[in-house]
Write a protein that holds these residues in place. Sequence first.
Motif, PDB file in Angstrom:
ATOM      1  N   SER A 125       0.869  -1.205   0.017  1.00  0.00           N
ATOM      2  CA  SER A 125      -0.039  -0.082  -0.207  1.00  0.00           C
ATOM      3  C   SER A 125       0.847   1.322  -0.134  1.00  0.00           C
ATOM      4  O   SER A 125       0.360   2.400  -0.159  1.00  0.00           O
ATOM      5  CB  SER A 125      -1.111  -0.156   1.207  1.00  0.00           C
ATOM      6  OG  SER A 125      -0.146  -0.031   2.447  1.00  0.00           O
ATOM      7  N   SER A 126       2.348   1.121   0.033  1.00  0.00           N
ATOM      8  CA  SER A 126       3.231   2.441   0.053  1.00  0.00           C
ATOM      9  C   SER A 126       2.794   3.199   1.012  1.00  0.00           C
ATOM     10  O   SER A 126       2.468   4.568   1.027  1.00  0.00           O
ATOM     11  CB  SER A 126       2.929   3.019  -1.306  1.00  0.00           C
ATOM     12  OG  SER A 126       3.462   2.247  -2.266  1.00  0.00           O
ATOM     13  N   PRO A 127       2.773   3.090   2.261  1.00  0.00           N
ATOM     14  CA  PRO A 127       2.262   3.818   3.541  1.00  0.00           C
ATOM     15  C   PRO A 127       3.580   4.875   3.764  1.00  0.00           C
ATOM     16  O   PRO A 127       4.668   4.632   3.563  1.00  0.00           O
ATOM     17  CB  PRO A 127       2.381   2.961   4.646  1.00  0.00           C
ATOM     18  CG  PRO A 127       3.023   1.600   4.291  1.00  0.00           C
ATOM     19  CD  PRO A 127       2.767   1.363   2.736  1.00  0.00           C
ATOM     20  N   ARG A 128       2.941   5.901   4.331  1.00  0.00           N
ATOM     21  CA  ARG A 128       3.996   7.069   4.741  1.00  0.00           C
ATOM     22  C   ARG A 128       4.362   6.509   6.377  1.00  0.00           C
ATOM     23  O   ARG A 128       3.445   6.336   7.134  1.00  0.00           O
ATOM     24  CB  ARG A 128       3.332   8.369   4.859  1.00  0.00           C
ATOM     25  CG  ARG A 128       2.994   8.800   3.259  1.00  0.00           C
ATOM     26  CD  ARG A 128       2.347  10.083   3.305  1.00  0.00           C
ATOM     27  NE  ARG A 128       3.589  11.307   3.780  1.00  0.00           N
ATOM     28  CZ  ARG A 128       4.527  11.465   2.760  1.00  0.00           C
ATOM     29  NH1 ARG A 128       4.503  11.038   1.629  1.00  0.00           N
ATOM     30  NH2 ARG A 128       5.114  12.551   3.190  1.00  0.00           N
ATOM     31  N   VAL A 129       5.543   6.664   6.564  1.00  0.00           N
ATOM     32  CA  VAL A 129       6.162   6.128   7.808  1.00  0.00           C
ATOM     33  C   VAL A 129       6.910   6.974   8.738  1.00  0.00           C
ATOM     34  O   VAL A 129       7.697   7.744   7.818  1.00  0.00           O
ATOM     35  CB  VAL A 129       6.763   4.832   7.567  1.00  0.00           C
ATOM     36  CG1 VAL A 129       7.403   4.047   9.001  1.00  0.00           C
ATOM     37  CG2 VAL A 129       6.192   3.700   7.180  1.00  0.00           C
ATOM     38  N   GLY A 130       6.801   7.202   9.769  1.00  0.00           N
ATOM     39  CA  GLY A 130       7.695   8.063  10.414  1.00  0.00           C
ATOM     40  C   GLY A 130       8.390   7.154  11.719  1.00  0.00           C
ATOM     41  O   GLY A 130       7.662   6.155  12.164  1.00  0.00           O
ATOM     42  N   ILE A 131       9.776   7.539  11.813  1.00  0.00           N
ATOM     43  CA  ILE A 131      10.398   6.779  13.285  1.00  0.00           C
ATOM     44  C   ILE A 131      10.920   7.793  14.053  1.00  0.00           C
ATOM     45  O   ILE A 131      11.665   8.876  13.675  1.00  0.00           O
ATOM     46  CB  ILE A 131      11.118   5.658  12.578  1.00  0.00           C
ATOM     47  CG1 ILE A 131      11.973   5.003  13.876  1.00  0.00           C
ATOM     48  CG2 ILE A 131      12.438   6.283  12.047  1.00  0.00           C
ATOM     49  CD1 ILE A 131      12.760   3.718  13.712  1.00  0.00           C
ATOM     50  N   LEU A 132      10.483   7.724  15.429  1.00  0.00           N
ATOM     51  CA  LEU A 132      10.948   8.508  16.446  1.00  0.00           C
ATOM     52  C   LEU A 132      11.848   8.008  17.408  1.00  0.00           C
ATOM     53  O   LEU A 132      11.215   6.992  17.935  1.00  0.00           O
ATOM     54  CB  LEU A 132       9.772   9.318  17.086  1.00  0.00           C
ATOM     55  CG  LEU A 132       9.959  10.310  18.295  1.00  0.00           C
ATOM     56  CD1 LEU A 132      10.993  11.323  17.983  1.00  0.00           C
ATOM     57  CD2 LEU A 132       8.742  10.728  19.023  1.00  0.00           C
ATOM     58  N   ASP A 133      12.936   8.381  17.463  1.00  0.00           N
ATOM     59  CA  ASP A 133      13.962   7.786  18.465  1.00  0.00           C
ATOM     60  C   ASP A 133      13.877   8.629  19.756  1.00  0.00           C
ATOM     61  O   ASP A 133      14.416   9.740  19.968  1.00  0.00           O
ATOM     62  CB  ASP A 133      15.479   8.020  17.898  1.00  0.00           C
ATOM     63  CG  ASP A 133      16.391   7.142  18.579  1.00  0.00           C
ATOM     64  OD1 ASP A 133      16.263   6.585  19.740  1.00  0.00           O
ATOM     65  OD2 ASP A 133      17.634   7.331  18.498  1.00  0.00           O
ATOM     66  N   VAL A 134      13.110   8.107  20.985  1.00  0.00           N
ATOM     67  CA  VAL A 134      13.226   8.795  22.284  1.00  0.00           C
ATOM     68  C   VAL A 134      14.246   8.069  23.023  1.00  0.00           C
ATOM     69  O   VAL A 134      14.023   8.161  24.272  1.00  0.00           O
ATOM     70  CB  VAL A 134      11.675   8.788  22.790  1.00  0.00           C
ATOM     71  CG1 VAL A 134      10.962   9.640  21.673  1.00  0.00           C
ATOM     72  CG2 VAL A 134      11.401   7.339  22.855  1.00  0.00           C
ATOM     73  N   ASP A 135      15.235   7.459  22.680  1.00  0.00           N
ATOM     74  CA  ASP A 135      16.128   6.779  23.664  1.00  0.00           C
ATOM     75  C   ASP A 135      17.281   7.843  23.718  1.00  0.00           C
ATOM     76  O   ASP A 135      18.210   7.697  22.899  1.00  0.00           O
ATOM     77  CB  ASP A 135      16.579   5.485  23.004  1.00  0.00           C
ATOM     78  CG  ASP A 135      17.777   4.761  23.884  1.00  0.00           C
ATOM     79  OD1 ASP A 135      17.851   5.220  24.892  1.00  0.00           O
ATOM     80  OD2 ASP A 135      18.055   3.529  23.748  1.00  0.00           O
ATOM     81  N   LEU A 136      16.854   8.779  24.535  1.00  0.00           N
ATOM     82  CA  LEU A 136      17.703  10.046  24.413  1.00  0.00           C
ATOM     83  C   LEU A 136      19.230  10.017  24.796  1.00  0.00           C
ATOM     84  O   LEU A 136      19.889  10.732  24.193  1.00  0.00           O
ATOM     85  CB  LEU A 136      17.075  11.139  25.410  1.00  0.00           C
ATOM     86  CG  LEU A 136      15.432  11.554  25.041  1.00  0.00           C
ATOM     87  CD1 LEU A 136      15.063  12.266  25.988  1.00  0.00           C
ATOM     88  CD2 LEU A 136      15.358  11.994  23.628  1.00  0.00           C
ATOM     89  N   THR A 137      19.681   8.998  25.708  1.00  0.00           N
ATOM     90  CA  THR A 137      20.931   8.887  26.319  1.00  0.00           C
ATOM     91  C   THR A 137      21.638   7.847  25.257  1.00  0.00           C
ATOM     92  O   THR A 137      22.880   7.842  25.408  1.00  0.00           O
ATOM     93  CB  THR A 137      21.027   8.203  27.670  1.00  0.00           C
ATOM     94  OG1 THR A 137      20.274   7.332  27.783  1.00  0.00           O
ATOM     95  CG2 THR A 137      20.322   9.503  28.626  1.00  0.00           C
ATOM     96  N   GLY A 138      21.031   7.249  24.448  1.00  0.00           N
ATOM     97  CA  GLY A 138      21.802   6.357  23.444  1.00  0.00           C
ATOM     98  C   GLY A 138      20.933   6.254  22.033  1.00  0.00           C
ATOM     99  O   GLY A 138      20.476   4.933  21.737  1.00  0.00           O
ATOM    100  N   PRO A 139      20.958   7.207  21.502  1.00  0.00           N
ATOM    101  CA  PRO A 139      20.247   7.355  20.217  1.00  0.00           C
ATOM    102  C   PRO A 139      21.174   6.427  18.824  1.00  0.00           C
ATOM    103  O   PRO A 139      22.205   6.819  18.854  1.00  0.00           O
ATOM    104  CB  PRO A 139      20.199   8.827  19.793  1.00  0.00           C
ATOM    105  CG  PRO A 139      21.468   9.397  20.463  1.00  0.00           C
ATOM    106  CD  PRO A 139      21.447   8.617  21.716  1.00  0.00           C
ATOM    107  N   SER A 140      20.285   5.317  18.490  1.00  0.00           N
ATOM    108  CA  SER A 140      21.045   4.506  17.759  1.00  0.00           C
ATOM    109  C   SER A 140      20.319   4.600  16.466  1.00  0.00           C
ATOM    110  O   SER A 140      20.802   4.065  15.416  1.00  0.00           O
ATOM    111  CB  SER A 140      21.370   3.191  18.109  1.00  0.00           C
ATOM    112  OG  SER A 140      20.046   2.640  18.563  1.00  0.00           O
ATOM    113  N   ILE A 141      19.167   4.945  16.247  1.00  0.00           N
ATOM    114  CA  ILE A 141      18.512   5.140  14.986  1.00  0.00           C
ATOM    115  C   ILE A 141      19.234   5.791  13.787  1.00  0.00           C
ATOM    116  O   ILE A 141      19.040   5.250  12.557  1.00  0.00           O
ATOM    117  CB  ILE A 141      16.924   5.503  15.201  1.00  0.00           C
ATOM    118  CG1 ILE A 141      16.313   4.628  16.305  1.00  0.00           C
ATOM    119  CG2 ILE A 141      16.164   5.728  13.801  1.00  0.00           C
ATOM    120  CD1 ILE A 141      15.939   3.338  15.574  1.00  0.00           C
TER     121      ILE A 141
END
Length: 308
Positions: free
Chosen positions: A45-61
């Motif tokens: 379906s070709s969706p629109r996706v977001g990814i939010l990284d709230v691992d604030l002390t270890g952001p690896s995204i």
Amino acid sequence: MSTDSPIARRLANVKHIILVLSGKGGVGKSSVSTQLALSLYALESSPRVGILDVDLTGPSIPRMFGVDEGYDVHQSSAGWVPIYVDGAERRLACMSVGFLLKRKEDSVVWRGPKKNAMIRQFLSDVRWGDLDYLVVDTPPGTGDEHLSLMEHLAPLQTRLSSVVVTTPQAVALTDAIKGISFTRVVSLPVLGLIENMSGYVCPCCGEISNIFSTGGGEELAKRENIPFLGRLPVDTELVDLLDSPTAAASRGDTQDPPPSFPLLARYRQTPSFTLFSLIVRKIADALSQPSASIPESAAVDGTLVSEP
């Protein structure tokens, strides 16, 4: 919180918000979040996706998507512009505190109120636009970040759900129970549990060795009355890809998908993509129902502690 809050208005066109949880660190939660975002993106379906990284002390995204160097968040009249990791397609938006650090080696040494303010800003000030799915990579445990998310997203409760990640060994399962208990305390629907690192697939002969045992996640899901989404073995191709996504991208297949997103092309070639496609289909089907099921009974009790 008011249903007309800045966060509610900003996320008004986000259909589904999926929190990825783990009771402890080291279970591969961020790699699961990355795969979840990529696999949702790859749906027919070709969706629109977001990814939010709230691992604030270890952001690896940012590292896993290959955007940890040379990418800056810009301010526009409509808010912060997220980083679009799929290039010209602009269907996969990413935001992380990693984009705001002067150097990626810098540590984030913040107390609870500062973390709360940062999460609120990510939700209210980022120009997320129209999204079918917003994947939220949370830190291990059930701390300040999780409570802040649930408080700020309260007006969007009907659109919230979660996925719990564990590994099959006993110590991880014990902590996973605490994560499941948290979802019940805050009435957060659970789409299911993923047993990660369930065996190691030899890249030479294909034989599976259960280095961390196997089956514990499925037994836990049955005991806690939540869906079991599937097992993911240790995949050396996936490890190489997420460790050096820009290097892998330079070797990407230029036929399918378009070269604007070579990371996805390389991911499609890993054994993990086939396995995770089955998991993401279960998730998409569950979200297509009127509402996700909240576990009816809890094996352990939890306490929600509000900030003074």
